[in-house]
Design an enzyme around this catalytic site. Structure first.
Site, PDB file in Angstrom:
ATOM      1  N   HIS A   7      66.981  32.125 108.274  1.00 46.97           N
ATOM      2  CA  HIS A   7      67.116  33.430 108.929  1.00 46.97           C
ATOM      3  C   HIS A   7      67.834  33.270 110.257  1.00 46.97           C
ATOM      4  O   HIS A   7      67.337  32.606 111.176  1.00 46.97           O
ATOM      5  CB  HIS A   7      65.736  34.052 109.140  1.00 46.97           C
ATOM      6  CG  HIS A   7      65.779  35.474 109.596  1.00 46.97           C
ATOM      7  ND1 HIS A   7      66.152  36.513 108.774  1.00 46.97           N
ATOM      8  CD2 HIS A   7      65.502  36.037 110.807  1.00 46.97           C
ATOM      9  CE1 HIS A   7      66.091  37.654 109.436  1.00 46.97           C
ATOM     10  NE2 HIS A   7      65.711  37.391 110.686  1.00 46.97           N
ATOM     11  N   ASP A  55      66.110  32.597 102.894  1.00 43.83           N
ATOM     12  CA  ASP A  55      65.673  33.315 104.088  1.00 43.83           C
ATOM     13  C   ASP A  55      64.236  33.814 103.884  1.00 43.83           C
ATOM     14  O   ASP A  55      63.988  34.646 103.008  1.00 43.83           O
ATOM     15  CB  ASP A  55      66.612  34.503 104.342  1.00 43.83           C
ATOM     16  CG  ASP A  55      66.300  35.246 105.639  1.00 43.83           C
ATOM     17  OD1 ASP A  55      65.205  35.056 106.203  1.00 43.83           O
ATOM     18  OD2 ASP A  55      67.158  36.026 106.081  1.00 43.83           O
ATOM     19  N   SER A  86      69.662  40.893 111.641  1.00 42.41           N
ATOM     20  CA  SER A  86      68.318  41.150 111.131  1.00 42.41           C
ATOM     21  C   SER A  86      67.996  42.648 111.201  1.00 42.41           C
ATOM     22  O   SER A  86      68.686  43.454 110.590  1.00 42.41           O
ATOM     23  CB  SER A  86      67.302  40.314 111.904  1.00 42.41           C
ATOM     24  OG  SER A  86      66.028  40.347 111.281  1.00 42.41           O
TER      25      SER A  86
END
Length: 405
Positions: free
Chosen positions: A357, A328, A205
């Site tokens: 995610h 996502d 991320s």
């Protein structure tokens, strides 16, 4: 007495014609149909040479991804992963290192001294892991990554952002997706300890954003032989819009913002001297009132533009594999840099239709290894064990180095 064929069929028909039997069969058929539609082969976007290398050494890229059948959509995958994912037992050795401005960074090491494949510590490959926006070395996805790399005999080190590793904040400076100075400090430290050991960076991320920005800025002086990212928000502006959609804001945005504000509150005494540390309601509001001011941006928009790694990919030179899911909620599909990656020899973008995610769950009870971890394991092994081949596939000559080396 045995039942006759006629009686047997009559008994069978009485069972299946009951309402609950019809309902159960219908639901089962529907779930099987929907699950079959969700099982697709990921799209691999990269050069022909890089694709050939990945297909040979990372066969998971060509497999159909079978998401957990009862996890409908990226939001549910993300939530289920956060609550159900297992935490492998990992024992760290902590180290605090100082930065040039007087701050400190907490590193968590798994030295893997019992490695049979690499008994010599000086040459043992090292995986440098960068967690997400409020994450640290105790996150399930970090623990699984460390466990996977350790099985191959590699050493791991987790880079905890300032203020998130459980240590005191010594200077009024935290972290952001555009700032790569702390990562540069960490890489130099790791290479200084083990100059003959190859290092691969793995970012999750926001950690992936930092890693890609670092690789773009340092180019051949990065000190890393390859990069791997999961669920990177490619365009921070588009990600912000997606995260402020009502449902995403309710499920994710407020929770992350609370974590950011809590981290700031823990270091209020030193941070309130330079920025407003009052409570924010969304990530964007936090970045407007805190992050952009902390790092000298004129506006949050300027910060988001500088933090977005999509258009910086052409400046990278090491092999990079990036995994993203089309559903996502943190990184919308319209932000994926497909056209940019298609023109690059060293970057591969693997896109799944589902996965959410940092989730990519598989199986009916998705607590253990996921598609994400399988891909990570295979790519890390391929990059370290076939370093010459992956460089040739990506059109790379010399090994990436640090300027000080």
């Amino acid at each position: 007495m045995f039942l006759s064929h006629t009686e047997l069929w009559r008994t069978y028909w009485e069972c299946v014609s009951r309402r609950y039997s019809v309902f159960i069969c219908s639901v089962t058929a529907l779930l099987y149909y929907l699950w079959g539609r969700k099982c697709q082969t990921p799209a691999l976007v990269c050069s022909n040479a890089f694709s050939a290398f990945l297909l040979k050494h990372c066969p998971v890229v060509a497999e159909r991804y079978h998401p957990t059948p009862w996890c409908w959509g990226g939001r549910i995958q993300t939530l289920v992963c956060a609550f159900l994912k297992s935490k492998p037992a990992v024992f760290y050795r902590n180290e605090l290192i100082r930065t040039g401005d007087g701050g400190q960074i907490s590193l968590d090491w798994v030295d893997n001294e019992s490695s049979l494949e690499y008994s010599q510590s000086s040459t043992r490959p090292t995986v440098l892991i960068l967690p997400g926006i409020t994450g640290n070395s105790q996150q399930p996805y970090v623990l699984h990554a460390v466990s996977q790399a350790s099985r191959h005999g590699y050493r791991c080190v987790v880079f905890n952002n300032r203020g998130l590793g459980g240590e005191a904040l010594l200077t009024p400076v935290t972290y952001c997706a555009a700032s790569t100075s702390d990562l540069e400090c960490v890489v130099k430290h790791v290479k200084g300890l083990y100059p003959n050991a190859p290092v691969l960076g793995a970012g999750v991320s926001m950690g992936g954003m930092v890693l890609l920005n670092y690789l773009a800025r340092k180019r051949s002086d990065s000190g890393l032989v390859a990069g791997f990212t999961t669920s990177v928000p490619w365009d921070a502006l588009k990600s912000s819009v997606s995260m402020e959609e009502p449902l995403n804001c309710l499920l994710f945005n407020k929770h992350i913002t609370y974590g950011l504000c809590s981290a700031v509150t823990r270091h209020r005494k030193i941070l309130e001297k330079v920025v407003d540390v009052d409570y924010s309601r969304t990530i964007k509001e936090f970045d407007e009132r805190f992050t952009s001011l902390m790092f000298g941006y004129k506006s949050c928009t300027d910060y988001y533009r500088d933090a977005s790694p999509d258009k910086k990919l052409p400046d990278t030179v090491v092999p990079i594999l990036c995994l993203n899911a089309a559903d996502d909620p943190f990184s919308p599909q319209n932000a994926f840099p497909v056209s940019i990656v298609q023109s690059l020899p060293n970057v591969a973008l693997l896109l799944t239709a589902h996965g959410g995610h940092i989730a990519f769950l598989q199986g009916l009870f998705p607590r253990g290894e996921s598609y994400m971890e399988r891909l990570f394991s295979q790519f890390v092994h391929a990059a370290f064990e076939h370093l010459t081949d992956i460089r040739e596939a990506c059109g790379i000559g010399e090994e990436p180095r640090l300027k000080s080396e």
